[in-house]
Scaffold this motif. Structure first.
Motif: not given
Length: 158
Positions: A37-62
């Motif tokens: 519904d246009g909002k962050k939901h479930s697992l989100w992953s954040y990477f640095d500029r070299d493609g390394h995974l830095l953070i994962e976190r979960y969202f529920s309806y934004g």
């Protein structure tokens, strides 16, 4: 988690979820996750500029969830730290630390968005700044600076 090791993993039901991927200028993935519904939901992953995974976190309806997982910058498959927060830590100044007790990150949030100066530090004897920049209402502004482990300026990021 069991003794700091991943012992089980939640696999989300992706029905009715839309993929969302944001890229850096160099083509590497910056963030990826799902929208419902246009909002962050479930697992989100954040990477640095070299493609390394830095953070994962979960969202529920934004709304951000209580689970954060940080990965080792040099070995993105190794969990550096995980934390289950008792609140969403919406606004205020935040400081995160390495296991060595050196400062890892300093940031500020207003209205649940990053605002003001942001600093990411090296985990070394000098606890020198690695990345420095500014946020305004959750968006990066101006040039961002990268420093080597001795604190010597290296380059700008846009």
């Amino acid at each position: 988690f069991n003794d700091g090791n991943l012992s089980s993993q939640w696999i989300p039901n992706r029905e009715e979820l839309k993929d969302s991927i944001e890229y850096y200028g160099n083509g590497k993935i910056k963030t990826k996750g799902y929208l419902k519904d246009g909002k962050k939901h479930s697992l989100w992953s954040y990477f640095d500029r070299d493609g390394h995974l830095l953070i994962e976190r979960y969202f529920s309806y934004g709304k951000p969830g209580y689970v954060w997982i940080w990965y080792d910058h040099h070995d993105h498959h190794k969990i550096d730290k995980y934390k289950i927060y008792s609140d969403n830590r919406n606004d205020g100044s935040f400081i995160r630390y390495y296991q060595s007790s050196n400062i890892k990150e300093k940031k500020n949030k207003i209205n649940n968005k990053l605002n003001g100066e942001y600093n990411l530090f090296h985990d070394n004897e000098f606890n020198s700044i690695y990345l420095k920049g500014q946020y305004l209402s959750g968006a990066k502004i101006n040039n961002w600076e990268i420093f080597d482990k001795q604190g010597v300026f290296q380059t700008f990021l846009k």
